[in-house]
Write a protein that holds these residues in place. Structure first.
Motif, PDB file in Angstrom:
ATOM      1  N   PRO A   1       0.790  -1.240   0.000  1.00 56.68           N
ATOM      2  CA  PRO A   1       0.000   0.000   0.000  1.00 56.68           C
ATOM      3  C   PRO A   1       0.818   1.282   0.000  1.00 56.68           C
ATOM      4  CG  PRO A   1      -0.026  -1.007   2.182  1.00 56.68           C
ATOM      5  CD  PRO A   1       0.620  -1.996   1.256  1.00 56.68           C
ATOM      6  N   ASP A   2       2.072   1.208   0.454  1.00 52.59           N
ATOM      7  CA  ASP A   2       2.886   2.419   0.544  1.00 52.59           C
ATOM      8  C   ASP A   2       3.812   2.597  -0.652  1.00 52.59           C
ATOM      9  OD1 ASP A   2       1.803   3.201   3.011  1.00 52.59           O
ATOM     10  OD2 ASP A   2       3.118   1.786   4.061  1.00 52.59           O
ATOM     11  N   TRP A   3       3.778   1.669  -1.592  1.00 51.89           N
ATOM     12  CA  TRP A   3       4.625   1.773  -2.773  1.00 51.89           C
ATOM     13  C   TRP A   3       3.942   2.669  -3.812  1.00 51.89           C
ATOM     14  CZ3 TRP A   3       7.736  -3.157  -4.387  1.00 51.89           C
ATOM     15  CH2 TRP A   3       8.383  -3.692  -3.262  1.00 51.89           C
ATOM     16  N   ASP A   4       4.778   3.326  -4.633  1.00 49.30           N
ATOM     17  CA  ASP A   4       4.245   4.120  -5.735  1.00 49.30           C
ATOM     18  C   ASP A   4       3.718   3.181  -6.821  1.00 49.30           C
ATOM     19  OD1 ASP A   4       4.975   6.542  -4.524  1.00 49.30           O
ATOM     20  OD2 ASP A   4       7.008   6.381  -5.330  1.00 49.30           O
ATOM     21  N   LEU A   5       2.710   3.647  -7.568  1.00 49.45           N
ATOM     22  CA  LEU A   5       2.113   2.794  -8.591  1.00 49.45           C
ATOM     23  C   LEU A   5       1.809   3.628  -9.835  1.00 49.45           C
ATOM     24  CD1 LEU A   5      -0.488   0.009  -7.966  1.00 49.45           C
ATOM     25  CD2 LEU A   5      -0.755   1.543  -9.932  1.00 49.45           C
ATOM     26  N   ASP A   6       2.342   3.192 -10.975  1.00 41.38           N
ATOM     27  CA  ASP A   6       2.095   3.854 -12.251  1.00 41.38           C
ATOM     28  C   ASP A   6       1.641   2.845 -13.289  1.00 41.38           C
ATOM     29  OD1 ASP A   6       2.859   6.318 -11.249  1.00 41.38           O
ATOM     30  OD2 ASP A   6       4.120   6.798 -12.969  1.00 41.38           O
ATOM     31  N   ILE A   7       0.809   3.313 -14.215  1.00 40.50           N
ATOM     32  CA  ILE A   7       0.268   2.476 -15.287  1.00 40.50           C
ATOM     33  C   ILE A   7       0.719   3.062 -16.617  1.00 40.50           C
ATOM     34  CG2 ILE A   7      -1.855   1.667 -16.404  1.00 40.50           C
ATOM     35  CD1 ILE A   7      -3.153   2.013 -13.536  1.00 40.50           C
ATOM     36  N   LEU A   8       1.370   2.245 -17.422  1.00 40.54           N
ATOM     37  CA  LEU A   8       1.870   2.660 -18.732  1.00 40.54           C
ATOM     38  C   LEU A   8       1.109   1.884 -19.805  1.00 40.54           C
ATOM     39  CD1 LEU A   8       4.339   2.327 -16.536  1.00 40.54           C
ATOM     40  CD2 LEU A   8       5.754   3.002 -18.458  1.00 40.54           C
ATOM     41  N   GLU A   9       0.629   2.574 -20.849  1.00 41.72           N
ATOM     42  CA  GLU A   9      -0.083   1.867 -21.919  1.00 41.72           C
ATOM     43  C   GLU A   9       0.320   2.401 -23.278  1.00 41.72           C
ATOM     44  OE1 GLU A   9      -2.541   3.112 -24.050  1.00 41.72           O
ATOM     45  OE2 GLU A   9      -3.714   4.619 -22.979  1.00 41.72           O
ATOM     46  N   ALA A  10       0.280   1.512 -24.294  1.00 39.68           N
ATOM     47  CA  ALA A  10       0.633   1.876 -25.668  1.00 39.68           C
ATOM     48  C   ALA A  10      -0.372   1.254 -26.626  1.00 39.68           C
ATOM     49  CB  ALA A  10       2.046   1.384 -25.995  1.00 39.68           C
ATOM     50  N   HIS A  11      -0.799   2.060 -27.619  1.00 38.33           N
ATOM     51  CA  HIS A  11      -1.717   1.591 -28.653  1.00 38.33           C
ATOM     52  C   HIS A  11      -1.336   2.198 -30.000  1.00 38.33           C
ATOM     53  CE1 HIS A  11      -4.275   0.411 -25.220  1.00 38.33           C
ATOM     54  NE2 HIS A  11      -4.862  -0.402 -26.077  1.00 38.33           N
ATOM     55  N   HIS A  12      -2.010   1.738 -31.047  1.00 43.67           N
ATOM     56  CA  HIS A  12      -1.768   2.207 -32.410  1.00 43.67           C
ATOM     57  C   HIS A  12      -2.089   3.696 -32.547  1.00 43.67           C
ATOM     58  CE1 HIS A  12      -6.154   2.126 -32.945  1.00 43.67           C
ATOM     59  NE2 HIS A  12      -6.114   0.971 -32.296  1.00 43.67           N
ATOM     60  N   ASN A  13      -1.594   4.270 -33.637  1.00 43.01           N
ATOM     61  CA  ASN A  13      -1.708   5.720 -33.799  1.00 43.01           C
ATOM     62  C   ASN A  13      -3.086   6.191 -34.253  1.00 43.01           C
ATOM     63  OD1 ASN A  13      -1.698   4.947 -36.504  1.00 43.01           O
ATOM     64  ND2 ASN A  13       0.420   5.597 -36.867  1.00 43.01           N
ATOM     65  N   ARG A  14      -4.041   5.282 -34.390  1.00 46.75           N
ATOM     66  CA  ARG A  14      -5.405   5.678 -34.760  1.00 46.75           C
ATOM     67  C   ARG A  14      -6.343   5.748 -33.556  1.00 46.75           C
ATOM     68  NH1 ARG A  14      -3.547   1.820 -37.408  1.00 46.75           N
ATOM     69  NH2 ARG A  14      -4.987   0.265 -36.536  1.00 46.75           N
ATOM     70  N   LYS A  15      -5.860   5.318 -32.408  1.00 44.36           N
ATOM     71  CA  LYS A  15      -6.712   5.327 -31.212  1.00 44.36           C
ATOM     72  C   LYS A  15      -6.965   6.768 -30.780  1.00 44.36           C
ATOM     73  CE  LYS A  15      -7.226   3.153 -26.668  1.00 44.36           C
ATOM     74  NZ  LYS A  15      -8.596   2.679 -26.983  1.00 44.36           N
ATOM     75  N   VAL A  16      -8.222   7.082 -30.481  1.00 43.88           N
ATOM     76  CA  VAL A  16      -8.586   8.484 -30.263  1.00 43.88           C
ATOM     77  C   VAL A  16      -8.715   8.862 -28.793  1.00 43.88           C
ATOM     78  CG1 VAL A  16      -9.746   8.642 -32.497  1.00 43.88           C
ATOM     79  CG2 VAL A  16     -11.064   7.963 -30.471  1.00 43.88           C
ATOM     80  N   ASP A  17      -8.733   7.874 -27.879  1.00 43.78           N
ATOM     81  CA  ASP A  17      -8.900   8.214 -26.465  1.00 43.78           C
ATOM     82  C   ASP A  17      -7.656   7.838 -25.684  1.00 43.78           C
ATOM     83  OD1 ASP A  17      -9.606   5.509 -27.051  1.00 43.78           O
ATOM     84  OD2 ASP A  17     -10.348   5.281 -25.017  1.00 43.78           O
ATOM     85  N   ALA A  18      -7.436   8.543 -24.591  1.00 38.85           N
ATOM     86  CA  ALA A  18      -6.299   8.257 -23.720  1.00 38.85           C
ATOM     87  C   ALA A  18      -6.612   8.789 -22.319  1.00 38.85           C
ATOM     88  CB  ALA A  18      -5.034   8.935 -24.259  1.00 38.85           C
ATOM     89  N   PRO A  19      -6.239   8.043 -21.271  1.00 40.57           N
ATOM     90  CA  PRO A  19      -5.722   6.682 -21.327  1.00 40.57           C
ATOM     91  C   PRO A  19      -6.770   5.700 -21.868  1.00 40.57           C
ATOM     92  CG  PRO A  19      -5.385   7.673 -19.147  1.00 40.57           C
ATOM     93  CD  PRO A  19      -6.362   8.539 -19.890  1.00 40.57           C
ATOM     94  N   SER A  20      -6.316   4.523 -22.233  1.00 43.12           N
ATOM     95  CA  SER A  20      -7.234   3.519 -22.746  1.00 43.12           C
ATOM     96  C   SER A  20      -8.216   3.079 -21.665  1.00 43.12           C
ATOM     97  CB  SER A  20      -6.448   2.298 -23.232  1.00 43.12           C
ATOM     98  OG  SER A  20      -5.867   1.614 -22.131  1.00 43.12           O
ATOM     99  N   GLY A  21      -9.340   2.522 -22.109  1.00 43.91           N
ATOM    100  CA  GLY A  21     -10.301   1.994 -21.153  1.00 43.91           C
ATOM    101  C   GLY A  21      -9.710   0.910 -20.285  1.00 43.91           C
TER     102      GLY A  21
END
Length: 264
Positions: A139-159
């Motif tokens: 619970p005390d650790w830092d948490l990050d989410i990284l995501e990658a998608h194709h160049n046609r995706k229109v929303d960010a971050p992804s669902g």
């Protein structure tokens, strides 16, 4: 051997609809009784050179037992009304729903079983469980989410990235709305304790990649999932449809399906 389940595909001419129909062609568990669409391909055979199943706007006279929807908000609204009226279980991956349609989905769960997911990859479903457990255990650790998608995706971050964020927040009994950091630029100052960060890449033809870093002092846990074939989403939806058919009315999810498998 029991007879195949009668199944309808809603949004059958879309990318996901075609992927579903290709897989279902050789799946003896199902009989596809309707390929519902609203495109210029109405009346064409679903499988080239084969008579029988054709794209249509009409639901069959004998109701299917389950429907899989990857259409759009309008298509989902019509399918939901029909399924609710005829007692048809519904699996849907349609996104971009306004509040009114979300309310209709919630109301429908009193009458039929409904399973909705932003991502039907079974691997991603397992990843969500692991993220929730890691966030709770550290619970005390830092948490990050990284995501990658194709160049046609229109929303960010992804669902999917947002769903992973919700899993992390649930593991720590906090709200993602209060914890999320979606952008870092300039002099941001030290990281706020308990925040859940997001980073986004858009490029090329990347199908979908998601990583969750849980970062402590002197060590880091990395959980990741990489999709290389879009058919994984269709496969997951088909497994969900097979599992959902015959269930009691209610709001169901893939996590419940996986939990049931673990208890076997």
């Amino acid at each position: 051997m029991s007879r195949p389940l009668r199944l309808a595909v809603v949004g059958a001419t879309g990318r996901m609809g075609r992927a579903l129909l290709d897989l279902l062609k050789d799946d003896a568990r199902f009989e596809v009784v309707a390929a519902l669409a609203s495109s210029s391909r109405l009346g064409e055979p679903v499988h080239a050179g084969e008579e029988g199943l054709r794209y249509t706007r009409e639901w069959p006279a004998v109701a299917p037992e389950v429907a899989i929807d990857f259409s759009g908000p309008a298509g989902l609204g019509a399918a939901l009304a029909h399924c609710r009226a005829h007692g048809i279980a519904l699996v849907t991956g349609t996104t971009g729903l306004d509040q009114a349609l979300q309310d209709q989905l919630a109301a429908a769960t009193h009458d039929i079983p409904v399973l909705r997911a932003a991502n039907f990859s079974l691997g991603v479903a397992v990843l969500r469980r692991l993220v929730r457990e890691a966030a709770a255990a550290l619970p005390d650790w830092d948490l990050d989410i990284l995501e990658a998608h194709h160049n046609r995706k229109v929303d960010a971050p992804s669902g999917t990235a947002l769903a992973l964020g919700e899993a992390a927040a649930a593991g720590r009994n906090v709200s993602l709305n209060d914890s999320a950091v979606y952008a870092r630029e300039g002099t941001t100052g030290p990281r706020e304790h308990g925040s859940i960060g997001f980073a986004v890449v858009r490029g090329g033809d990347i199908v979908g990649e998601h990583e969750v870093w849980v970062i402590g002092q002197g060590e880091r846990v990395e959980l990741n999932h990489r999709a290389t074939d879009r058919s994984i989403f269709a496969r997951g939806a088909i497994e969900a449809a097979h599992w959902l058919a015959g269930r009691q009315p209610g709001a169901w999810d893939i996590d419940t399906m996986l939990s049931e498998r673990l208890r076997r």
